[in-house]
Design an enzyme around this catalytic site. Structure first.
Site, PDB file in Angstrom:
ATOM      1  N   ASP A 174       0.853  -1.191   0.000  1.00 30.59           N
ATOM      2  CA  ASP A 174       0.000   0.000   0.000  1.00 30.59           C
ATOM      3  C   ASP A 174       0.886   1.238   0.000  1.00 30.59           C
ATOM      4  O   ASP A 174       1.814   1.352   0.797  1.00 30.59           O
ATOM      5  CB  ASP A 174      -0.886  -0.044   1.259  1.00 30.59           C
ATOM      6  CG  ASP A 174      -1.935   1.050   1.267  1.00 30.59           C
ATOM      7  OD1 ASP A 174      -2.022   1.806   0.286  1.00 30.59           O
ATOM      8  OD2 ASP A 174      -2.662   1.141   2.276  1.00 30.59           O
ATOM      9  N   ASP A 184      -3.731   2.188  -5.353  1.00 32.36           N
ATOM     10  CA  ASP A 184      -2.432   2.174  -4.659  1.00 32.36           C
ATOM     11  C   ASP A 184      -2.297   0.985  -3.717  1.00 32.36           C
ATOM     12  O   ASP A 184      -1.501   1.002  -2.806  1.00 32.36           O
ATOM     13  CB  ASP A 184      -2.243   3.468  -3.876  1.00 32.36           C
ATOM     14  CG  ASP A 184      -3.151   3.534  -2.663  1.00 32.36           C
ATOM     15  OD1 ASP A 184      -4.296   3.074  -2.768  1.00 32.36           O
ATOM     16  OD2 ASP A 184      -2.709   4.024  -1.619  1.00 32.36           O
ATOM     17  N   GLU A 185      -3.100  -0.033  -3.956  1.00 30.25           N
ATOM     18  CA  GLU A 185      -3.135  -1.132  -3.001  1.00 30.25           C
ATOM     19  C   GLU A 185      -3.238  -2.452  -3.756  1.00 30.25           C
ATOM     20  O   GLU A 185      -4.111  -2.603  -4.613  1.00 30.25           O
ATOM     21  CB  GLU A 185      -4.379  -0.915  -2.143  1.00 30.25           C
ATOM     22  CG  GLU A 185      -4.312  -1.541  -0.795  1.00 30.25           C
ATOM     23  CD  GLU A 185      -5.659  -1.421  -0.098  1.00 30.25           C
ATOM     24  OE1 GLU A 185      -6.380  -0.432  -0.326  1.00 30.25           O
ATOM     25  OE2 GLU A 185      -5.986  -2.353   0.639  1.00 30.25           O
TER      26      GLU A 185
HETATM   27 MG    MG Z   1      -2.513   4.010   0.518  1.00 30.16          MG
END
Ligand code: MG
Length: 407
Positions: free
Chosen positions: A10, A105-106
């Site tokens: 993340d 973003d993960e």
């Molecule tokens: Mg993040």
């Protein structure tokens, strides 16, 4: 069953980190991405400096400004963030085909199948982290565990910028002192109830029998029982996220009445939102399409930093786009359509807005009615929209359909 090796990765304060990278003068200042202070809407990311003032994702911008007037407010640029995201996923894809895009973003990686390719898993995980950070120029946090739940909780613990590996046999020790709200199954209401019972940490939950949890929270209680013990069998699934979902209609006769067209857009957005809910998907792009009577086709799209699933929100965007496209034209329309793309599976933080839980339950209730009586049995509308056109009977924000939309 063999212990799986799941890695969760993340990016820390993703949007703000990108803004800082592109504009180094922001470094060290509180940065809030999502909009300008006077705008409606919520902060989608606050960097760690801004968090010191109590600003967090999901907070209304006006409130963020009150807490942190010296903060730098940025609207954000989805295309730029998307490019960074693609870069990260292209690095990750080199390590395993079992890769899940949980959001921009993960990601989850399942290294179980590829285990024999790597002489040392901890070494490989560290290498993944280093390579992503080098490629992007941004810090990431990484968690490792035997399932997605533990890997994600490990990442939370690793933030900012760290790496936490939940070793075999250490799961209980890891979970015991974590606060209960770190579990995805615990909403604000459940939190209140549990705190009244003097339950604050995950370890405290272990004292409650399964039947008690069930009687307190129904099926969610069952889920909570498993989650609190770190049990999670969800697979890391790379497939099944479609590229886009769209709904469109070609009219039997060309239409020009804007109100009627908008009513139909509302209907299409409603059906689109249903598909998103069913797939547990959120859209970063909403696109509206119109085709004129001379067959000329035009589209207009909006890129959303905060992905959306809610019918009301999607319709609001679609309505604006539609009115931009179809204003002052003397031609009538033969087709309208709405499309959701750049789909992701993570519940965005904007859902912590006050109405969200209610809205979500409302959505689920609508789906249940429709499953039983058909889609057309219930229509959701916006204030003052359909009543006059179709003779609907209004009941508590919903319109019960008394005439058929399609002939
Ligand atoms: Mg993040």
């Amino acid at each position: 069953m063999k212990r799986r090796c799941i890695v969760h990765i993340d990016i820390d304060a993703f949007f703000a980190a990108v803004e800082e990278l592109l504009n180094p003068s922001l470094k060290g200042k509180p940065v809030i991405v999502g909009g300008l202070p006077h705008e409606r809407g919520v902060a989608s990311t606050a960097n760690y400096e801004a968090r010191k003032y109590g600003v967090h994702s999901g907070m209304p911008l006006a409130k963020a400004y009150r807490l942190c007037p010296q903060g730098v407010f940025v609207r954000g640029n989805y295309q730029v963030y998307s490019a960074f995201s693609k870069k990260m996923f292209s690095v990750l894809a080199q390590y395993t085909p079992d890769l899940e895009e949980a959001s921009l973003d993960e990601a989850y990686l399942d290294l179980t199948r590829c285990r024999t390719l790597y002489s040392s898993l901890p070494h490989t995980v560290q290498e993944i982290k280093n390579r992503v950070e080098k490629q992007l120029g941004i810090r990431v946090s990484v968690g490792v565990g035997p399932n997605k739940l533990l890997a994600k909780l490990a990442t939370n613990k690793a933030k900012p910028g760290g790496l936490v590996d939940v070793q075999p046999g250490r799961e209980e020790e890891f979970l015991k002192d974590l606060s209960i709200e770190t579990l995805p199954g615990i909403g604000p209401k459940a939190q209140v109830i549990l705190r009244m019972l003097n339950i604050h940490k995950i370890g405290d939950l272990w004292g409650l029998p399964r039947t008690t949890l069930r009687s307190l929270f129904g099926l969610n209680g069952e889920e909570l029982f498993l989650q609190s013990r770190g049990i999670d069998s969800r697979p890391v699934s790379m497939a099944s996220i479609p590229k886009s979902i769209s709904r469109e209609t070609t009219f039997p006769e060309d239409l020009w009445d804007r109100r009627l067209l908008l009513a139909h857009m509302a209907y299409l957005c409603d059906r689109l939102a249903l598909s998103l809910r069913k797939g547990r998907l959120f859209a970063h792009i909403i696109e509206v399409k119109v085709r004129y009577s001379d067959f000329k086709t035009e589209v207009r799209r909006r890129l959303l930093i905060m992905p959306r699933q809610d019918m009301g929100e999607i319709f609001k965007i679609a309505q604006e786009l539609f009115l931009q496209l179809y204003s002052g034209s003397r031609l009538s329309l033969r087709l309208v359509g709405v499309k959701a793309s750049d789909l992701v599976r993570t519940r965005p933080l904007s859902l912590f807005e006050p109405y969200s839980e209610r809205r979500e339950r409302l959505g689920a209730a609508v789906d249940q009615v429709r499953e039983k009586y058909g889609f057309g049995s219930l229509l959701t509308v916006r204030e003052g929209m359909l009543e006059n056109l179709y003779g609907f009977e209004k009941q508590r924000g919903f319109v019960l359909k008394t005439a058929s939309l399609t002939k």
